[in-house]
Design a protein around this motif. Structure first.
Motif, PDB file in Angstrom:
ATOM      1  N   LEU A   3       0.846  -1.199   0.000  1.00 28.53           N
ATOM      2  CA  LEU A   3       0.000   0.000   0.000  1.00 28.53           C
ATOM      3  C   LEU A   3       0.877   1.244   0.000  1.00 28.53           C
ATOM      4  O   LEU A   3       1.876   1.309   0.714  1.00 28.53           O
ATOM      5  N   ASP A   4       0.480   2.260  -0.774  1.00 29.17           N
ATOM      6  CA  ASP A   4       1.182   3.541  -0.656  1.00 29.17           C
ATOM      7  C   ASP A   4       0.197   4.706  -0.715  1.00 29.17           C
ATOM      8  O   ASP A   4      -1.008   4.510  -0.752  1.00 29.17           O
ATOM      9  N   HIS A   5       0.747   5.912  -0.723  1.00 26.89           N
ATOM     10  CA  HIS A   5      -0.097   7.097  -0.563  1.00 26.89           C
ATOM     11  C   HIS A   5      -0.935   7.398  -1.798  1.00 26.89           C
ATOM     12  O   HIS A   5      -1.738   8.340  -1.781  1.00 26.89           O
ATOM     13  N   THR A   6      -0.765   6.661  -2.877  1.00 31.04           N
ATOM     14  CA  THR A   6      -1.551   6.936  -4.086  1.00 31.04           C
ATOM     15  C   THR A   6      -2.883   6.189  -4.098  1.00 31.04           C
ATOM     16  O   THR A   6      -3.647   6.321  -5.054  1.00 31.04           O
ATOM     17  N   ALA A   7      -3.149   5.442  -3.021  1.00 34.51           N
ATOM     18  CA  ALA A   7      -4.391   4.656  -2.983  1.00 34.51           C
ATOM     19  C   ALA A   7      -5.608   5.563  -3.138  1.00 34.51           C
ATOM     20  O   ALA A   7      -5.678   6.639  -2.538  1.00 34.51           O
ATOM     21  N   THR A   8      -6.558   5.117  -3.881  1.00 35.46           N
ATOM     22  CA  THR A   8      -7.745   5.916  -4.165  1.00 35.46           C
ATOM     23  C   THR A   8      -8.929   4.987  -4.377  1.00 35.46           C
ATOM     24  O   THR A   8      -8.759   3.779  -4.456  1.00 35.46           O
ATOM     25  N   GLY A   9     -10.145   5.558  -4.409  1.00 35.34           N
ATOM     26  CA  GLY A   9     -11.338   4.745  -4.633  1.00 35.34           C
ATOM     27  C   GLY A   9     -11.979   4.292  -3.337  1.00 35.34           C
ATOM     28  O   GLY A   9     -11.850   4.956  -2.307  1.00 35.34           O
ATOM     29  N   VAL A  10     -12.664   3.186  -3.390  1.00 32.06           N
ATOM     30  CA  VAL A  10     -13.379   2.689  -2.211  1.00 32.06           C
ATOM     31  C   VAL A  10     -12.724   1.415  -1.675  1.00 32.06           C
ATOM     32  O   VAL A  10     -12.525   0.455  -2.414  1.00 32.06           O
ATOM     33  N   TYR A  11     -12.346   1.450  -0.418  1.00 29.04           N
ATOM     34  CA  TYR A  11     -11.899   0.254   0.286  1.00 29.04           C
ATOM     35  C   TYR A  11     -13.046  -0.151   1.205  1.00 29.04           C
ATOM     36  O   TYR A  11     -13.336   0.542   2.180  1.00 29.04           O
ATOM     37  N   ALA A  12     -13.705  -1.244   0.881  1.00 34.72           N
ATOM     38  CA  ALA A  12     -14.844  -1.659   1.700  1.00 34.72           C
ATOM     39  C   ALA A  12     -14.356  -2.195   3.038  1.00 34.72           C
ATOM     40  O   ALA A  12     -13.424  -3.009   3.093  1.00 34.72           O
ATOM     41  N   ILE A  13     -14.958  -1.706   4.121  1.00 32.36           N
ATOM     42  CA  ILE A  13     -14.747  -2.320   5.432  1.00 32.36           C
ATOM     43  C   ILE A  13     -15.554  -3.605   5.411  1.00 32.36           C
ATOM     44  O   ILE A  13     -16.788  -3.575   5.442  1.00 32.36           O
ATOM     45  N   ALA A  14     -14.865  -4.721   5.348  1.00 42.41           N
ATOM     46  CA  ALA A  14     -15.555  -5.986   5.165  1.00 42.41           C
ATOM     47  C   ALA A  14     -16.169  -6.485   6.467  1.00 42.41           C
ATOM     48  O   ALA A  14     -15.536  -6.460   7.523  1.00 42.41           O
ATOM     49  N   ALA A  15     -17.416  -6.920   6.358  1.00 46.56           N
ATOM     50  CA  ALA A  15     -18.040  -7.625   7.486  1.00 46.56           C
ATOM     51  C   ALA A  15     -17.395  -9.004   7.599  1.00 46.56           C
ATOM     52  O   ALA A  15     -16.743  -9.479   6.668  1.00 46.56           O
ATOM     53  N   THR A  16     -17.532  -9.619   8.758  1.00 53.44           N
ATOM     54  CA  THR A  16     -17.072 -11.000   8.929  1.00 53.44           C
ATOM     55  C   THR A  16     -18.317 -11.880   9.060  1.00 53.44           C
ATOM     56  O   THR A  16     -19.121 -11.680   9.968  1.00 53.44           O
ATOM     57  N   PRO A  17     -18.490 -12.836   8.139  1.00 53.38           N
ATOM     58  CA  PRO A  17     -19.716 -13.656   8.159  1.00 53.38           C
ATOM     59  C   PRO A  17     -19.615 -14.782   9.191  1.00 53.38           C
ATOM     60  O   PRO A  17     -18.605 -15.491   9.251  1.00 53.38           O
ATOM     61  N   PHE A  18     -20.662 -14.929   9.973  1.00 51.46           N
ATOM     62  CA  PHE A  18     -20.727 -16.022  10.953  1.00 51.46           C
ATOM     63  C   PHE A  18     -21.962 -16.867  10.697  1.00 51.46           C
ATOM     64  O   PHE A  18     -22.972 -16.391  10.171  1.00 51.46           O
ATOM     65  N   HIS A  19     -21.887 -18.133  11.078  1.00 52.68           N
ATOM     66  CA  HIS A  19     -23.077 -18.961  11.153  1.00 52.68           C
ATOM     67  C   HIS A  19     -23.892 -18.538  12.381  1.00 52.68           C
ATOM     68  O   HIS A  19     -23.336 -17.932  13.314  1.00 52.68           O
ATOM     69  N   PRO A  20     -25.169 -18.883  12.406  1.00 54.32           N
ATOM     70  CA  PRO A  20     -25.994 -18.522  13.581  1.00 54.32           C
ATOM     71  C   PRO A  20     -25.406 -19.031  14.901  1.00 54.32           C
ATOM     72  O   PRO A  20     -25.639 -18.445  15.951  1.00 54.32           O
ATOM     73  N   ASP A  21     -24.633 -20.119  14.857  1.00 53.54           N
ATOM     74  CA  ASP A  21     -24.067 -20.629  16.111  1.00 53.54           C
ATOM     75  C   ASP A  21     -22.741 -19.979  16.470  1.00 53.54           C
ATOM     76  O   ASP A  21     -22.101 -20.358  17.445  1.00 53.54           O
ATOM     77  N   GLY A  22     -22.307 -19.000  15.687  1.00 49.80           N
ATOM     78  CA  GLY A  22     -21.114 -18.258  16.050  1.00 49.80           C
ATOM     79  C   GLY A  22     -19.848 -18.710  15.343  1.00 49.80           C
ATOM     80  O   GLY A  22     -18.810 -18.044  15.441  1.00 49.80           O
ATOM     81  N   ARG A  23     -19.910 -19.825  14.615  1.00 46.63           N
ATOM     82  CA  ARG A  23     -18.721 -20.245  13.876  1.00 46.63           C
ATOM     83  C   ARG A  23     -18.519 -19.360  12.657  1.00 46.63           C
ATOM     84  O   ARG A  23     -19.479 -18.834  12.081  1.00 46.63           O
ATOM     85  N   LEU A  24     -17.268 -19.202  12.252  1.00 40.56           N
ATOM     86  CA  LEU A  24     -16.963 -18.480  11.029  1.00 40.56           C
ATOM     87  C   LEU A  24     -17.663 -19.166   9.854  1.00 40.56           C
ATOM     88  O   LEU A  24     -17.637 -20.396   9.740  1.00 40.56           O
TER      89      LEU A  24
END
Lengths: 310, 310, 310, 310
Positions: A3-24
């Protein structure tokens, strides 16, 4: 590539998906990565606050990083904020070894004075090594740490490896103007400025000199379009699209339940299989879901991406 | 006549007009009162946080109250929050003698536990007297005091003189639903709920059961229309008008500079002669003013009240 | 005569005596002033946090100032902290006209960054006028504002009228050392440093370079002795006396009830007629009073001034 | 054997020994355990805030637990506070499997209302399982979460596995009295109350009904003696010994540098090889070390355990 200072555009803050029981939910990790890429993002930021990073153990953090980096094909930034520098170093170096392009560091809430903040980043850089590009996360609303433009300037100038600011001070428009003025006056090295806060001020942040967005609003494709419109000088189109989404952007920007809203929409969009959070988890009522559905139907009058079959 | 739980509509949080040198601008006090009345408000709330109340001395507070009450012809609520109960009592009783219809009391930021909050209101009621109707100000973002629905319920049930909630928790939609459910289940006396936070969630707050708004957005006439539309069951019209204003509502909702933005627009609308604040004062840049002008021009495409000759 | 940087010794933070019904007890104001003088204090600081200043109205504040100044014959510093600069100016100038020697200004809890703190004092000096000597109150535990030595240095150098620091950072010993080093290196103008925090670290604060104490411990005569012993180089005597009182000093240093403990002891010593506070008031149980009596009896084994007939 | 409500005496909050380069010093882990046992402690609490727990990774946490449990022969309580319940459960169950007797859970700083606190402990118990005895850590000064006696009562009554309170509210004497009164009135199940805050109020806490201390003051042997004296009804001896140490107890009670002071003394006493902390680390100056040495020499006049050859 780093990564350097020329980065531009959209960097999505990614969610972390879990199963209903809490497992990844590793299947959804891929699906979500593909979703973000399909939205046209320039990069991804994983393991941030909205990625429920503090609820993961070190092995999981590296496993997610490995999976996302492998699939993404765009730069991946990894949140490495931690109470101790040992854990921060371990995750940062591990992530870079796997192919991450940079890391993001938030200040711990105990910091108060300018010197404390500047000193903390100096210690953090010493811990992770000067060869890892890093992003300052400036998020007073949640972290209670307030950084002046002067403090950011000093951190940037002290550390060549500081290449980006995740800007989410609120209010923060004048801060962008002042940082860009400092750059222009050669008082600060050039950095990339990507904006957070769910995108709530992205329309004007771009006009003040931001390079894009780094946030997790459930329509990253809208953020991409707004950034592109503004960079192309198409101000009206940017504001028109932004304003059409603003009622939902605003609704998502509710502390404590924002992530539940975001995951609810991501699930509707088919990006994740379950909107579950690992505990402790926020949740939303049926009433709130109906409100979101209503907002989506209103957004859809302008932007078909928000249209869902009922 | 005294304030009671049947209050509905919009109570404008009135700004306090100052000359550039910091003196009270009494001519503008009348002009601003007339402006609010022209907007169709049901009442006025003076000497709140956004009315710069802590910067006034006791004589000025009473003088403003006298002037507004005399001219308004609608109910006037007076903010009487103070570090000591002696000052609170003095202002509350003085204001009621002059013709105010009720007072508003915010909890001091030092309160933390449920018992402390409930106890504080008990002491406040003892201080001002049980005959003065009062409004609870529930504003965690600024005051750092968090009141659960259960705490509000206890204060209401403990004190017959508690007739209204100024609701500005954030997020707060579920809180309204829970309070109304408590009323329905006869667990809480009926109260009026008017919403603050600059109106940022007014569209849905009305649908959750709020009776109206108590906030200072520079277009109280828009707030009045939204409340009326919702009360008449005209949901689409309410949201359409609200959404047209939302970009500006959002822009005004910036901690620290929000009042400067609000006074700038009020001055443009001819409601006050100067947008000066008494010191310590927030201020906005020329750049910010241009952004506000741009937002106004966009609002004006939908709502002519936002159109200004340039 | 005005306060200057040569001030030394003990400035007692004066309690404000009230009748049980909340009225000012003006007879006790004189009695308490005489008590402090009898303890050998070099000055008095009135209308501070522990003087219940925020519960007084402006007339009362000036009346107390007038009464104390007239009787004291030693320098009187007046706390003028206020939410607005108009009130601060009014009290500051009024107090100086009456014969006060200086004023004390605490930063409002909303300040966070170095620039905000420095800017606030610049505005305060502009408000009260450059001719009034002032004291910086540095009290993070209660005010949540953290000032580095560098910030204090800038305020001192920016404003010739800044002549004293009320030092009550915790921990704070290194801060005194660093400020004195800055003076020695001619990086900061000379100032007087008087220490607060109930005297809890006075033994070592004197050895680090403090000029004395400014605090309200109910035995100002002990503080005077400790300061004198240390200034005379009699280290052992200073620590012996200090340590004998430390169990009570520690007991008084309880947030929320400290003033009730202090007034209880002052009443026992005959300095005030009632230990009442104006509301909202802290209070102590019978059990706590018995604990204080026990502590006094233990102090009395070393220091007869703590002996009371039972 | 599992921890239950009959626990009494001193549970030392164990420091975690590190080499100067930040690695765990496993030899000193044994040496320190032996030191505590030699002081007569009834139990040990490891991985608390002062044990630098957030700086350890999960493997290290379990390794330390294993080592201490194996050697100690007294009950070991393990701090398991974590941002996510997955990590809390993992450490709690892992530690119990290894032979720990119970766990300690601190509330996260974001909690404000009574309901939030009670709800958090319900979720935590669900996460770790109802079969693991746990200790509530009530430490508002650092954690900013304020629990009323009523809240503690509810948590205790809701969860049979809640067997102990680590009491370090400040001020907190009345809280002990109220909790013991609630027990007596059968409004709360019996629990053990051990006191923290470095022991600063231990003298009176025992008289109010505490069962002992759980804190890390560098002379646990003094704490043991004070507890024993008080339990034997020897009030004067308890206060005499306590007061002799109070100047040092007070000195150690400095936020941010307290651990550095504690480790400095523990090293002097031969309990650990190095006083290093893992980063980010507090540190003390040579001047401070000289002050500690002076305080030790003064304590040694009364208590020979504080005498060191120079």
């Amino acid at each position: 590539m780093k990564l350097d200072h020329t980065a531009t555009g959209v960097y999505a803050i990614a969610a972390t998906p879990f199963h209903p029981d809490g497992r990844l939910d590793t299947v959804s990790v891929d699906r979500l990565t593909d979703f973000y890429l399909g939205c046209g993002v320039s990069g991804l930021t994983i393991l941030g606050i909205m990625g429920e990073a503090p609820k993961l153990d070190p092995q999981e953090s590296l496993a997610i990083t490995r999976q996302v980096v492998k699939r993404a094909g765009v730069p991946v930034i990894v949140g490495v904020s931690a109470p101790g520098f040992a854990a921060m170093r371990s995750l940062a170096r591990g992530a870079m070894d796997i192919g991450a392009q940079g890391v993001m560091i938030a200040p711990p809430p105990s910091l108060r004075t300018d010197d404390q903040i500047i000193g903390y980043y100096a210690q953090a850089v010493e811990a992770i090594g000067e060869d890892i590009p890093f992003v300052i996360q400036d998020y007073p609303l949640t972290l209670t740490v307030v950084m002046t433009p002067g403090v950011i300037q000093k951190i940037v100038n002290n550390h060549p490896s500081c290449v980006m600011l995740k800007h989410e001070d609120w209010p923060g428009l004048e801060k962008i103007s002042r940082l860009r003025a400092a750059q222009k006056a050669s008082e600060m090295r050039d950095i990339s400025i990507l904006c957070g806060n769910g995108g709530l001020f992205l329309d004007f942040e771009m006009e003040r000199g931001a390079d894009g967005a780094m946030t997790g609003y459930a329509f990253p494709d809208m953020l991409v379009d707004v950034v592109n419109f503004q960079q192309a000088g198409n101000r009206e189109a940017a504001h028109d699209l932004f304003d059409a989404h603003l009622p939902l952007v605003r609704y998502e920007q509710q502390q404590g339940v924002g992530l539940a809203i975001r995951k609810y929409v991501l699930k509707k969009r088919g990006a994740i299989a379950s909107d579950s959070q690992r505990k402790p988890a926020g949740s939303i009522s049926e009433r709130a879901k109906a409100e979101i559905d209503y907002l989506l139907s209103r957004v859809a009058r302008y932007d078909k991406r928000a249209a869902f079959r009922t």
